[in-house]
Design an enzyme around this catalytic site. Structure first.
Site, mmCIF file in Angstrom:
data_model
loop_
_atom_site.group_PDB
_atom_site.id
_atom_site.type_symbol
_atom_site.label_atom_id
_atom_site.label_comp_id
_atom_site.label_asym_id
_atom_site.label_seq_id
_atom_site.Cartn_x
_atom_site.Cartn_y
_atom_site.Cartn_z
ATOM 1 C CG HIS A 82 -1.899 -1.151 1.222
ATOM 2 N ND1 HIS A 82 -2.684 -1.544 0.160
ATOM 3 C CD2 HIS A 82 -2.135 -2.057 2.218
ATOM 4 C CE1 HIS A 82 -3.364 -2.618 0.487
ATOM 5 N NE2 HIS A 82 -3.047 -2.954 1.737
ATOM 6 C CG ASP A 125 -5.498 -6.196 0.245
ATOM 7 O OD1 ASP A 125 -5.597 -7.062 1.125
ATOM 8 O OD2 ASP A 125 -5.344 -4.991 0.509
#
Length: 462
Positions: free
Chosen positions: A276, A327
């Site tokens: 991220h 994810d």
């Protein structure tokens, strides 16, 4: 010898014509020659295809969350300033994880992996943190749930990098875990025991690294303790700077932002993947790029959770490396991740064609090749290229689809990534073995039936 002849194939140096690819019995490429003659006579070829690409690496996966997809898209009852966010979603995810069993974990992972294969992923990096039983006890086999995910990968036929998670605290400053986090609890010795137990499973299709969950959940001292024992070539992944609230909590506790704190305290290098890294200052962008670490970007999840947009343009200008992951798996499409990686930048900067370089002006080509390189680095496995010494991981595009009709070679990836929503992946090979044919996974029906039964069982716990 196993052979594939591609009229057009994406090699490390770009698109090339008449490429003969050969791989050995272990699934490793031994030849990828452009301008080759079509084998004849005794030199039989397994298949002749129009477009062959290296399979994509999914560098960030929480496979069990696939079963949660679509079930969190209902607004809660906001009280005061408490709006739906990453943090309210996380509470829902914790409740879901409370009742999941090892058998469920395996069934969900197999379904996810079969879907990822059908959409062009041939490798997964599993950031695995459901490691204890529902009552918080370690299983008799400490690697029980990790072994289940690896078993699912082998059933589906996808390569995997297993990353057991270090997860000791609920927040900065070594705050005690909350009751709903008891299934995730691990200290350095727990994680090292899991890694040791997984050692016999390492092979050409399976690697094992480690994942400190975040600086919220693992201390720098713990991270360094694990790294002292972990072999120096194993991959290390960490969530970092995903949310503004996380950044503020880090500042309140340490006086430094998460990426600053990590780079100051830990030897971050090419073996690292910073997942991220959404909220960065410009100096953090430059330092992260200089470290050689890969930025693990998950645009569909980052959008779904309201995380924000990674500063891709600045990171690329600084020489940074990136890869993509799905994810929480509200999408299983490599194309969708890359498309939204670029579109997010266009919306942010109000310009077009941002992910390019001086050498590569085609956005689709730049994104695919860049994500291959970063993903391969983050996986710690020899993947991501049609080249000798790499795994024979190949995706074949559907050359009969109208979106690819009459295109010049330098337009193929642009159409593949940016044109329409049909899945153009026709066939998929992993380690020299065909696992998807005509857009169908070879074990699709059996895997889906087991997944549906798992969903039925989990919904009894609502």
């Amino acid at each position: 010898m196993n052979r594939l002849f591609a009229r057009n194939a994406l090699l490390p140096e770009g698109w090339r014509k008449d490429v003969l690819i050969e791989w050995d019995a272990n699934g490793t490429i031994v030849r990828a020659e452009a301008g080759a003659a079509l084998p004849s006579g005794e030199q039989v070829v397994a298949q002749i295809v129009e477009y062959a690409l290296p399979g994509m690496i999914n560098l960030h996966s929480h496979s069990f969350q696939r079963a949660l997809g679509g079930r969190t898209e209902k607004a809660g009852d906001a009280v005061g300033n408490l709006k739906d966010s990453f943090w309210t979603w996380r509470d829902l995810m914790y409740r879901f994880a409370r009742n999941i069993t090892p058998e469920h974990i395996e069934a969900i992972a197999a379904q996810l992996f079969s879907e990822c294969l059908r959409h062009g992923y041939t490798s997964m990096c599993e950031f695995h943190y459901v490691q204890r039983a529902p009552d918080g006890a370690m299983y008799p086999r400490p690697a029980e749930t990790a072994e289940r995910v690896i078993a699912a990968a082998r059933l589906a036929g996808i390569g995997i990098t297993m990353l057991p998670v270090l997860y000791s605290y609920s927040g900065f400053g070594e705050s005690a875990l909350k009751p709903e986090q008891k299934r995730f609890k691990t200290d350095p010795q727990d994680v090292l025991r899991v890694i040791e137990a997984l050692e016999p499973l390492r092979d050409a299709q399976t690697e094992v690294g480690v994942a400190p969950h975040s600086l919220r959940a693992a201390s720098v001292a713990q991270i360094n303790e694990v790294l002292l024992t972990l072999p120096g070539d194993r991959p290390v992944h960490i969530h970092i700077a995903e949310q503004k609230q996380e950044v503020q909590q880090s500042l309140d506790w340490s006086g430094r932002r998460p990426v600053q704190w990590l780079l100051d305290q830990v030897d971050v290098n090419e073996r690292w993947c910073l997942v991220h890294a959404t909220h960065l200052m410009r100096d953090e962008v430059d330092l992260m790029a200089q470290s050689g670490a890969v930025a693990g970007l998950c645009p569909t999840t980052e959008a779904n959770l309201g995380d924000g947009l990674f500063p891709l343009e600045d990171f690329l200008a600084a020489g940074g490396r990136f890869g993509i992951g799905s994810d929480s798996h509200i999408s299983q499409s490599a194309v969708e991740e890359l498309r939204w990686l670029e579109y997010g930048q266009r919306l942010q900067h109000q310009r077009r064609n941002i992910a390019v370089s001086a050498e590569q002006r085609n956005v689709g080509d730049f994104l695919w090749q860049g994500a291959l390189q970063g993903g391969a680095q983050a996986s710690g496995r020899p993947v991501g290229a049609l080249a000798p010494g790499r795994r024979a991981d190949v995706i074949v595009l559907d050359d009969q689809h109208p979106n690819l009709y009459g295109l010049a070679l330098d337009e193929v990836l642009g159409s593949f990534v940016f044109c329409g929503n049909d899945n153009l992946v026709k066939d998929v090979m992993v380690g020299g073995r065909w696992v998807v044919r005509n857009q169908q996974h070879v074990a699709q029906q059996a895997i889906a039936a087991r997944f549906k039964q798992t969903l039925a069982e989990l919904r009894e716990f609502r």
